[in-house]
Structures are given as structure tokens and as C-alpha cells.
Design an enzyme around this catalytic site. Structure first.
Site, short mmCIF file in Angstrom:
data_model
loop_
_atom_site.label_atom_id
_atom_site.label_comp_id
_atom_site.label_asym_id
_atom_site.label_seq_id
_atom_site.Cartn_x
_atom_site.Cartn_y
_atom_site.Cartn_z
CB ALA A 55 43.72 4.95 -72.67
N GLY A 96 39.17 5.74 -70.49
CA GLY A 96 39.28 4.35 -69.77
C GLY A 96 39.26 4.09 -68.35
CD GLU A 99 36.27 2.95 -72.29
OE1 GLU A 99 35.70 2.33 -73.39
OE2 GLU A 99 37.49 3.05 -72.15
CD GLU A 117 36.90 7.58 -74.58
OE1 GLU A 117 37.17 6.69 -73.75
OE2 GLU A 117 35.98 8.19 -74.49
#
Length: 259
Positions: free
Chosen positions: A64, A110, A113, A133
Site C-alpha cells: 500500500a 497490499g 493481499e 505490515e
């Protein structure tokens, strides 16, 4: 379709989406919005029967946008960002057209994911996976704690998420995160090859197969079998079923019209 952070191509029933946000294809809000627009268009485009998702350059998606995360100042903002990513990735996972992730490089946070939300994952042998993260003092928010556990098991998911370590493509394959590991230079070629192969099948049977699998995982075996029988009955009334069985009996290649 024109995008700032995506490249989109249609290659004979296969849509190829390339995240193109140098240098490492981070998933900021702009990218997420464009990806949602592209996917919504593909869902209703009868020309598209399979999708390949990859990244431009040396990265699949590095994660992200950390600047956007750093700017979050309230629980509500954080939850809103997480739900935005979750809803988009849920949309990918629930698509009735298969989405294949061609993981051509680093696949972190991300990005991992997103890859896990795809139906199939093909990784280059130089790809790296991880949910780092925790190194930022946060947790995966786009579905990582849920999908990684389901793809592997609880213990492996806890280790990957709590260490924040990076793992090789071979290790990701060993624990069930990816379907295939191929030479780095051929990952997109192999993903497209698989997508084109699937695209030769009947579109209704593709969609009903995904539906049966997903609904089965969400319920009991008994419920899954009951739904499978229902969906089997539905496909038995299609032109594609008639074409497929007739082609088999006539010893020829079937031509499905998705109806």
C-alpha cells in the site's frame, strides 16, 4: 479504457491488467479506484472470459501507499481505508471470471493481499512474498489475516504476519500461497497461456464452477453438495452442455458460445 496507473489490453478473450505506478506499483487510493473501474467493466464485457493481473517493471505490487497510511489520524480513517481495500479484493475473489495473478517481482503487504484474492497465482522464481505490515506498527488490513490463514494454516499465517519476513516463491509454493513457480522471464507468458486455455471453456460452466466452490467453502459439505447438484442441473439446460457433449461424441473440439 484509459487509466493513469493501469495498462489494459484485451487479447482474444483474455483481459490483461498491468499495474503501472513506478517505481514499485504501490496501491494508493487512485490505483485502487482505477482497478475497481477496470474490473467492473470486465464483469459485464462478454468478450472477456479470463483476466491476468500483473505489475510493470520489477515489482508486482510492493504494498500500500505508506504516505497515505502515515497520514491516517483516527480509527475511523483507518477502518475506512481497510474496508475500501477489502471490498475491492472481495469483488475480485467473487468474480465469476477467473483472475490469475502473474507475480513478476516483489509481492508485499497490499500486493500480497491482492494476489491472494485472485483465483490462481503464478509466480516467477525471483518473486518475494510477505506481509511486512508489523514492521510499521500495523496489521494487514486488506484481508491478509484472513486469506493467508485460509490458503495455508493458522501457524504459518501467524509466523508470516508476526515476523514480517520476506519469503521466496518456492516457499510460497510449499505452503500453498501460489499454484506454480516458473522462470522469472516467463511468468506473464505462462499466466496468459493458462488464461487462454481456460477461456476456451464454456463461460457458464466456468462461472458455475467458481460459484459451487465458493459457496461450498462458506458452508457445510452437505450444503455444498446440495448446491453443486442444483448448479449441475442448471448447466445441463445450456447450449454449451449440448455442444460439449456432442463434440465429445463426435471426437471434435467443442466451440462454446457461452449460452
Amino acid at each position: 479504457m484509459e487509466f493513469e496507473r493501469l495498462n489494459y489490453e484485451l487479447e482474444d478473450r483474455v483481459a490483461v491488467i498491468t499495474i503501472n505506478h513506478p517505481p514499485v506499483n504501490t496501491l494508493g487510493m487512485k490505483t485502487l479506484q482505477e482497478l475497481e473501474t477496470a474490473l467492473e467493466a470486465m464483469c459485464v464485457d462478454s468478450r472477456v472470459k479470463a483476466v491476468v493481473l500483473t505489475g510493470q517493471g520489477k515489482a508486482f505490487i510492493a504494498g500500500a501507499d505508506i504516505k497515505e497510511i502515515a497520514a491516517i489520524s483516527s480509527q475511523e480513517e483507518g477502518e475506512r481505508l481497510a474496508r475500501t481495500g477489502q471490498q475491492l479484493f472481495d469483488q475480485i475473489e467473487k468474480m465469476k471470471k477467473p483472475v490469475i495473478a502473474a507475480v513478476n517481482g516483489v509481492c508485499l503487504g497490499g500486493g500480497m493481499e491482492l494476489a491472494m484474492a485472485c483465483h490462481i497465482r503464478i509466480a516467477g522464481d525471483q518473486a518475494k512474498f510477505g506481509q511486512p505490515e508489523i514492521n510499521l506498527g500495523i496489521i494487514p488490513g486488506f484481508g491478509g489475516t484472513q486469506r493467508l490463514t485460509r490458503l495455508t494454516n493458522r501457524s504459518i499465517a501467524i509466523e508470516w504476519i508476526l515476523t514480517g519476513n520476506l519469503y521466496s516463491a518456492e516457499e510460497a509454493y510449499r505452503v500453498g500461497v501460489v499454484n506454480h513457480v516458473v522462470p522469472h522471464e516467463s511468468v506473464l507468458v505462462e499466466a496468459k497461456k493458462l488464461a487462454h486455455h481456460i477461456a476456451t471453456k464454456g463461460g457458464i460452466a466456468i462461472a458455475k464452477s467458481i460459484e459451487a466452490i465458493d459457496q461450498g467453502l462458506a458452508g457445510t459439505l452437505e450444503e455444498g453438495l446440495k448446491n453443486e447438484a442444483k448448479l449441475f442441473g442448471e448447466v445441463c439446460t445450456t447450449d454449451d452442455k449440448q455442444e460439449g457433449t456432442q463434440a465429445f461424441l463426435e471426437k471434435r473440439v467443442p466451440f462454446f458460445e457461452d449460452k
